[in-house]
Design an enzyme around this catalytic site. Structure first.
Site: not given
Ligand code: PEP
Length: 247
Positions: A164, A12, A96, A98, A209, A170, A14
């Site tokens: 998630e 992703n 998601h 976000e 992460s 992040g 973003k």
């Molecule tokens: C995400 O935003 O779907 C995600 C998993 O981000 P990150 O890997 O940066 O934690």
């Protein structure tokens, strides 16, 4: 009983990526051979068509990051699932965290988007996950269960779930392997209750992460059928380092 589906590692991107980023996609395409997993890149909408073109003939597929629930209409700035499909995407992320936070998306809206993905012939990647305070209060399974109830599309069919934990996105933090295993087993059970035997073969991704250094530990947990990767998907080397667990 889970049918051990082929893993999926989806990146992703973003709101990241300018024209030069196509170079990272080229490296991912080159490095994908020999990896026994499906690889997908979900770039910003501005790149969908050109990335589909660049990835043609390779094993890498392209997905969107969000879609509107309607097929067309007066929704300035939004992208319909049909438009993503038309541009060659095969999948779209919905719900998601976000989007749920920045755009106050509800489970009902995520459900409508997942149904829109189905209507357009895309595979929805439905994201669920608890906030840190919810985990600390021991409410993780309640929250994830409620999000699944409200967000999953009706009827069995193509679908991917991404667990998630919001506090892991992040931040460099990850749940313990036992905690990930517990939530994935719970999601698998919910999928069985909802879709019957078909729920056993749906892919449940872990996201939050994931990086090359922790990928092996996270991706070998029972009922973890791949990863949704944010930050580490922006560099081909890191993304391939994660997917390389399946070599
Ligand atoms: C995400 O935003 O779907 C995600 C998993 O981000 P990150 O890997 O940066 O934690």
């Amino acid at each position: 009983m889970a049918a051990n589906p082929r893993p999926l590692v989806a990146g992703n991107w973003k709101m990241n990526g300018l024209a030069a980023s196509v170079g990272e996609l080229a490296k991912i395409i080159k490095g994908a051979s020999g990896i026994a997993a499906d690889l997908m890149v979900c770039p910003p909408a501005t790149f969908i068509a050109s990335f589909v073109h660049a990835a043609r003939g390779s094993t890498v597929t392209i997905g969107g990051q969000d879609c509107h629930a309607e097929p067309s209409g007066a929704h300035t700035g939004d992208v319909a699932a049909e438009m993503l499909k038309d541009a060659g995407a095969v999948s779209v992320i919905v719900g998601h965290s976000e989007r749920r936070t920045d755009h106050h998306e509800t489970d009902a809206q995520v459900h409508a988007k997942a149904m829109a993905a189905r209507r357009a012939g895309l595979t929805a990647i439905v994201c669920v996950g608890e906030q840190r305070a919810e985990r600390e209060a021991g409410k993780t399974l309640d929250i994830v269960g409620r999000q699944l109830d409200g967000s999953l599309p009706d009827g069995a069919g193509e679908l991917v779930i991404a667990y998630e934990p919001v506090w892991a996105i992040g931040t460099g933090l990850t749940p313990t392997a036992a905690d990930v295993g517990q939530v994935h087993a719970f999601i698998r059970k919910c999928l069985g209750e909802r879709y019957g035997v078909a729920g056993g073969s749906l892919r449940i991704l872990y996201g939050g992460s994931v990086k090359p250094s922790n990928a092996k530990e996270l991706l070998t947990i029972v009922n973890v059928n791949g990863a949704l990767v944010g930050g580490a998907s922006l560099k081909a080397e890191d993304f391939l380092g994660i997917a390389g667990v399946y070599r």
